[in-house]
Design an enzyme around this catalytic site. Structure first.
Site, PDB file in Angstrom:
ATOM      1  N   GLY A  15       0.844  -1.208   0.000  1.00 17.52           N
ATOM      2  CA  GLY A  15       0.000   0.000   0.000  1.00 17.52           C
ATOM      3  C   GLY A  15       0.870   1.246   0.000  1.00 17.52           C
ATOM      4  CB  VAL A  27      16.949   6.163  -2.270  1.00 15.59           C
ATOM      5  CG1 VAL A  27      17.840   5.125  -2.951  1.00 15.59           C
ATOM      6  CG2 VAL A  27      16.291   5.556  -1.022  1.00 15.59           C
ATOM      7  NE  ARG A  76      -2.169  -4.375  -0.943  1.00 17.63           N
ATOM      8  CZ  ARG A  76      -1.709  -3.687   0.110  1.00 17.63           C
ATOM      9  NH1 ARG A  76      -0.586  -4.028   0.681  1.00 17.63           N
ATOM     10  NH2 ARG A  76      -2.394  -2.667   0.598  1.00 17.63           N
ATOM     11  CG  ASP A 107       3.715  -6.770   7.628  1.00 23.57           C
ATOM     12  OD1 ASP A 107       3.133  -6.306   6.627  1.00 23.57           O
ATOM     13  OD2 ASP A 107       3.105  -7.264   8.598  1.00 23.57           O
ATOM     14  N   GLY A 108       4.791  -6.992   4.354  1.00 22.57           N
ATOM     15  CA  GLY A 108       4.717  -7.862   3.170  1.00 22.57           C
ATOM     16  C   GLY A 108       5.947  -7.644   2.288  1.00 22.57           C
ATOM     17  CB  THR A 109       7.601  -4.478   1.301  1.00 24.77           C
ATOM     18  OG1 THR A 109       6.377  -3.955   0.810  1.00 24.77           O
ATOM     19  CG2 THR A 109       8.763  -4.021   0.444  1.00 24.77           C
ATOM     20  CB  THR A 130       2.820   0.882   5.989  1.00 24.46           C
ATOM     21  OG1 THR A 130       1.444   0.687   6.388  1.00 24.46           O
ATOM     22  CG2 THR A 130       3.684   0.553   7.196  1.00 24.46           C
ATOM     23  CG  ASP A 132      -1.667  -0.089   7.992  1.00 25.55           C
ATOM     24  OD1 ASP A 132      -2.473   0.810   7.729  1.00 25.55           O
ATOM     25  OD2 ASP A 132      -1.608  -1.172   7.371  1.00 25.55           O
ATOM     26  CG  ASP A 134       1.454  -2.589  10.369  1.00 26.36           C
ATOM     27  OD1 ASP A 134       2.242  -1.885   9.687  1.00 26.36           O
ATOM     28  OD2 ASP A 134       0.729  -3.455   9.863  1.00 26.36           O
ATOM     29  NE  ARG A 159     -15.222  17.115  17.363  1.00 24.15           N
ATOM     30  CZ  ARG A 159     -15.582  16.400  18.423  1.00 24.15           C
ATOM     31  NH1 ARG A 159     -16.661  16.739  19.106  1.00 24.15           N
ATOM     32  NH2 ARG A 159     -14.889  15.365  18.817  1.00 24.15           N
ATOM     33  NE  ARG A 167     -28.282  12.910  11.148  1.00 17.71           N
ATOM     34  CZ  ARG A 167     -28.513  13.332   9.926  1.00 17.71           C
ATOM     35  NH1 ARG A 167     -27.533  13.898   9.237  1.00 17.71           N
ATOM     36  NH2 ARG A 167     -29.693  13.184   9.384  1.00 17.71           N
ATOM     37  CG  MET A 174      -7.681   2.358   5.622  1.00 21.53           C
ATOM     38  SD  MET A 174      -6.599   2.628   4.195  1.00 21.53           S
ATOM     39  CE  MET A 174      -7.680   2.083   2.873  1.00 21.53           C
ATOM     40  NE  ARG A 176      -2.666  -4.958   5.715  1.00 22.84           N
ATOM     41  CZ  ARG A 176      -3.071  -5.191   4.473  1.00 22.84           C
ATOM     42  NH1 ARG A 176      -3.896  -6.154   4.221  1.00 22.84           N
ATOM     43  NH2 ARG A 176      -2.625  -4.459   3.483  1.00 22.84           N
ATOM     44  CG  HIS A 258      -8.059   3.386  -0.671  1.00 25.22           C
ATOM     45  ND1 HIS A 258      -9.132   2.567  -0.456  1.00 25.22           N
ATOM     46  CD2 HIS A 258      -6.976   2.578  -0.797  1.00 25.22           C
ATOM     47  CE1 HIS A 258      -8.730   1.302  -0.478  1.00 25.22           C
ATOM     48  NE2 HIS A 258      -7.425   1.279  -0.675  1.00 25.22           N
ATOM     49  CD  GLN A 260      -8.173   6.318   6.809  1.00 28.50           C
ATOM     50  OE1 GLN A 260      -7.844   6.044   7.956  1.00 28.50           O
ATOM     51  NE2 GLN A 260      -9.039   5.581   6.133  1.00 28.50           N
TER      52      GLN A 260
HETATM   53  O1  F6P Z   1      -1.487  -1.312   4.650  1.00 29.11           O
HETATM   54  C1  F6P Z   1      -2.040  -0.113   4.273  1.00 29.11           C
HETATM   55  C2  F6P Z   1      -3.524  -0.265   4.047  1.00 29.11           C
HETATM   56  O2  F6P Z   1      -4.044   0.984   3.650  1.00 29.11           O
HETATM   57  C3  F6P Z   1      -4.315  -0.831   5.224  1.00 29.11           C
HETATM   58  O3  F6P Z   1      -4.591   0.134   6.193  1.00 29.11           O
HETATM   59  C4  F6P Z   1      -5.543  -1.363   4.528  1.00 29.11           C
HETATM   60  O4  F6P Z   1      -6.138  -2.400   5.271  1.00 29.11           O
HETATM   61  C5  F6P Z   1      -4.983  -1.874   3.228  1.00 29.11           C
HETATM   62  O5  F6P Z   1      -3.751  -1.194   3.013  1.00 29.11           O
HETATM   63  C6  F6P Z   1      -5.885  -1.680   2.033  1.00 29.11           C
HETATM   64  O6  F6P Z   1      -5.254  -2.258   0.938  1.00 29.11           O
HETATM   65  P1  F6P Z   1      -5.705  -2.031  -0.573  1.00 29.11           P
HETATM   66  O7  F6P Z   1      -5.358  -0.631  -0.953  1.00 29.11           O
HETATM   67  O8  F6P Z   1      -4.940  -3.038  -1.346  1.00 29.11           O
HETATM   68  O9  F6P Z   1      -7.192  -2.223  -0.587  1.00 29.11           O
END
Ligand code: F6P
Length: 328
Positions: A15, A27, A76, A107-109, A130, A132, A134, A159, A167, A174, A176, A258, A260
Site C-alpha cells: 500500500g 535514496v 502487491r 511487512d509484506g514487502t 505504510t 498503518d 505496524d 463533527r 447525531r 484504516m 488493517r 483510501h 487516508q
Molecule cells: O497497509 C495499508 C492499508 O491501507 C491498510 O490500512 C488497509 O487495510 C490496506 O492497506 C488496504 O489495501 P488495498 O489498498 O490493497 O485495498
C-alpha cells in the site's frame, strides 16, 4: 572483504503512503552524493519480475518531495509469491548489476525482501513505509503522520455536521490489524470511544458508554472504529445494532477509506523519509544487508530484518486511559 557497492536499486511496494516520494528522492540524492548509481524499479516486485526499471539521478527526483503517492508506483505482486516469479526478479537484478536493493514498504514487502535475499543472495535493506505504523523496530513509519492528520481533518468536518444535527457518527479508519491510526486520531479528534483490535471494548461497554454520554448532556458523538476491530468489523452492522438498542441515537457511518493514503506528506513524514533513506544508502555502502532502518526515540537505527518481522509493535495503553478520561 565486502564487495564495493556501485549500483543501488530502490522500489516502493504494498500500500502506498505519503512520503514515499520523499524517500525515493532521498535514496537517489544520497546515491548521487556518494557517487553510486541508482535505479528505480517500477510497481514494486512486479517491476523486478518484468525488468521494468529506470535510472534515477539527483535531477530526476526534483520536485517530488511534496507529492503524495509514489512516482515508482506500487503493487502487491502475486507472481512474486511464486518461486518462478522470484527467479525472474533475481535474474533481472543480476542482469542490471544491482548490488543492493532498498525496499520501501510494509511487512509484506520485507517478507518478500527476506526471501529474495535467502534464495538469491541479493542484499536488501528495508525502509518502513505504510500508513498503518505496524512495523516493529521503528516508532514511526513513513506516511503514518500524514494519515493521522488526514483523519483529524475529516473528523473535524464530520463533527460540524454531527453537532448541527445531534447525531452519532461511526467513523471507520484504516490500519488493517493495527489500531495505531484509530487510537491516535481518536484522541486528536476528541472521539467519544475508540474501537481497536488490540483491546476488545465489547458491545455492552460501548452501549453503556453511549448511554452515559447522552445522560451527561452530550448531544452528538464521534466513535472512531479501526477497520480491524472485532466488534466494529462491519461498521454498518455496528451502527444498526446501536440504533436498535439506543433508539434515541440518530447514528450515521462514514468510512474514510483510501483518502487516508493520499495527499501531500506532512513535514514530519518528509523528514523521517529523508533521514531513514540517507541512512539506508549509507548502510548499503557499508556492506550491511538484510536489515531494516527505523527511528526509535528520534534516533535512526537498524535492526535485522528477521527481527523486524518476528514481532509487532504494541499500542500504548496509556492512550486508552487518556481517551477514557477525556470522554467523560
Ligand atoms: O497497509 C495499508 C492499508 O491501507 C491498510 O490500512 C488497509 O487495510 C490496506 O492497506 C488496504 O489495501 P488495498 O489498498 O490493497 O485495498
Amino acid at each position: 572483504m565486502t564487495k564495493r557497492i556501485k549500483r543501488i536499486g530502490v522500489m516502493t511496494s504494498g500500500g502506498d503512503s505519503p512520503g514515499m516520494n520523499a524517500a525515493i528522492r532521498a535514496v537517489a540524492r544520497a546515491c548521487a552524493y556518494y557517487r553510486v548509481e541508482c535505479f528505480g524499479f517500477m510497481r514494486g516486485f512486479q517491476g523486478m519480475i518484468e525488468g521494468d526499471y529506470i535510472e534515477l539521478n539527483a535531477r530526476s527526483v526534483r520536485n517530488i518531495i511534496n507529492l503524495g503517492g509514489t512516482v515508482l508506483k506500487s503493487a502487491r505482486s502475486k507472481e512474486f509469491l511464486t518461486e518462478e516469479g522470484r527467479e525472474k526478479a533475481a535474474a533481472h537484478l543480476k542482469k542490471a548489476n544491482i548490488d543492493a536493493m532498498i525496499l520501501i514498504g510494509g511487512d509484506g514487502t520485507f517478507r518478500g525482501g527476506k526471501i529474495l535475499s535467502e534464495e538469491h543472495n541479493i542484499p536488501v535493506i528495508g525502509v518502513p513505509g505504510t500508513i498503518d505504523n505496524d512495523i516493529f523496530g521503528t516508532h514511526y513509519t513513513i506516511g503514518y503522520d500524514t494519515a493521522l492528520n488526514t483523519v483529524i481533518d475529516a473528523v473535524d468536518k464530520i463533527r460540524d455536521t454531527a453537532s448541527s444535527h445531534n447525531r452519532l457518527f461511526f467513523v471507520e479508519v484504516m490500519g488493517r490489524d493495527a489500531g495505531f491510526i484509530a487510537l491516535n486520531s481518536g484522541i486528536g479528534a476528541g472521539a467519544e470511544e475508540i474501537l481497536i483490535p488490540e483491546e476488545d471494548l465489547g458491545l455492552d461497554r460501548l452501549l453503556n458508554s453511549l448511554e452515559r454520554s447522552r445522560r451527561s448532556g452530550k448531544t452528538s458523538s464521534i466513535v472512531i472504529v479501526s477497520e480491524g476491530d472485532k466488534i466494529g468489523k462491519n461498521v454498518f452492522e455496528l451502527a444498526a445494532y446501536v440504533k436498535d438498542n439506543l433508539p434515541y441515537y440518530d447514528a450515521k457511518v462514514t468510512v474514510l477509506g483510501h483518502i487516508q493514503r493520499g495527499g501531500s506528506p506532512t513535514c514530519f513524514d518528509r523528514v523521517l523519509a529523508s533521514r531513514l533513506c540517507v541512512k539506508a544508502v549509507e548502510l548499503a555502502l557499508d556492506g550491511q544487508q538484510d536489515i531494516m532502518v527505523g527511528m526509535m526515540n528520534n534516533e535512526i537505527k537498524a535492526i535485522e530484518l528477521v527481527n523486524a518481522l518476528k514481532s509487532k509493535p504494541t499500542i500504548n495503553k496509556e492512550l486508552l486511559r487518556i481517551s477514557d478520561i477525556l470522554s467523560v
